[in-house]
Design an enzyme around this catalytic site. Structure first.
Site, PDB file in Angstrom:
ATOM      1  N   GLN A  19      35.416 140.398 -25.986  1.00  0.00           N
ATOM      2  CA  GLN A  19      36.203 141.661 -26.280  1.00  0.00           C
ATOM      3  C   GLN A  19      36.894 142.423 -25.424  1.00  0.00           C
ATOM      4  O   GLN A  19      36.387 143.354 -24.900  1.00  0.00           O
ATOM      5  CB  GLN A  19      35.250 142.566 -27.332  1.00  0.00           C
ATOM      6  CG  GLN A  19      35.974 143.625 -27.859  1.00  0.00           C
ATOM      7  CD  GLN A  19      35.316 144.072 -29.231  1.00  0.00           C
ATOM      8  OE1 GLN A  19      34.284 143.405 -29.537  1.00  0.00           O
ATOM      9  NE2 GLN A  19      35.908 144.684 -29.899  1.00  0.00           N
ATOM     10  N   PHE A  20      38.102 141.930 -25.031  1.00  0.00           N
ATOM     11  CA  PHE A  20      38.799 142.581 -24.017  1.00  0.00           C
ATOM     12  C   PHE A  20      38.999 144.151 -24.205  1.00  0.00           C
ATOM     13  O   PHE A  20      39.104 144.894 -23.273  1.00  0.00           O
ATOM     14  CB  PHE A  20      40.008 142.053 -23.554  1.00  0.00           C
ATOM     15  CG  PHE A  20      41.223 142.251 -24.544  1.00  0.00           C
ATOM     16  CD1 PHE A  20      42.095 143.264 -24.168  1.00  0.00           C
ATOM     17  CD2 PHE A  20      41.637 141.591 -25.711  1.00  0.00           C
ATOM     18  CE1 PHE A  20      43.139 143.528 -24.938  1.00  0.00           C
ATOM     19  CE2 PHE A  20      42.465 141.738 -26.546  1.00  0.00           C
ATOM     20  CZ  PHE A  20      43.155 142.833 -26.412  1.00  0.00           C
ATOM     21  N   THR A  21      39.119 144.445 -25.502  1.00  0.00           N
ATOM     22  CA  THR A  21      39.436 145.873 -25.732  1.00  0.00           C
ATOM     23  C   THR A  21      38.191 147.072 -25.343  1.00  0.00           C
ATOM     24  O   THR A  21      38.307 148.068 -25.393  1.00  0.00           O
ATOM     25  CB  THR A  21      39.499 146.011 -27.348  1.00  0.00           C
ATOM     26  OG1 THR A  21      38.315 145.564 -28.062  1.00  0.00           O
ATOM     27  CG2 THR A  21      40.793 145.126 -28.075  1.00  0.00           C
TER      28      THR A  21
END
Length: 149
Positions: free
Chosen positions: A78-80
């Site tokens: 989850q790069f967010t």
């Protein structure tokens, strides 16, 4: 490296119609890899998560780890988690690692967890996933390998 760790009774990741990862009790870990992260960050978070004492012992106290409790960990990229929302209305992701670097460190984190004896399952990197999280408690923790919070 950042992780949102949720104690769950069940976690499932699907891509399209395919179930790509599934666990019973344990943790769902949403994992973000930062631009400055190294294998040491993956090792630190893997050890920390494997040994977090947030499962009840025989007296009902949160005193057991996922290892001691016989649980598993479902890891979802989850790069967010590196989204910067301080300015404007659209998050900036410049602090997130580029995908080719992030996938290496994501895999390193999963390898480290498994080496510690934690059964693992995974989402699929850089895919649109549906994540079913049945939070148990709820117990949700936010960790940062650089100890920023």
């Amino acid at each position: 490296m950042r992780a949102v760790v949720q104690r769950v009774s069940r976690g499932v990741v699907t891509v399209g119609e395919e179930t790509v990862g599934e666990i019973g009790h344990g943790f769902v870990v949403l994992l973000g890899v930062g631009r400055e992260d190294t294998p040491d960050d993956a090792a630190y978070l893997a050890e920390k998560i494997a040994n977090l004492r947030v499962f009840a012992d025989e007296n009902g106290k949160l005193n057991r780890s996922v290892l001691e409790n016989g649980g598993s960990v479902l890891v979802v990229s989850q790069f967010t988690l590196f989204g910067d929302c301080r300015k404007g209305r659209r998050p900036g992701f410049s602090a997130a690692a580029p995908p080719e670097r992030a996938v290496e460190l994501y895999a390193e984190f999963v390898r480290r967890l498994a080496a510690l004896g934690v059964p693992t399952a995974q989402g699929r990197f850089q895919e649109h996933m549906e994540v079913l999280i049945v939070n148990d408690g709820p117990v949700t923790l936010i960790l940062d390998s650089r100890k920023l919070f």
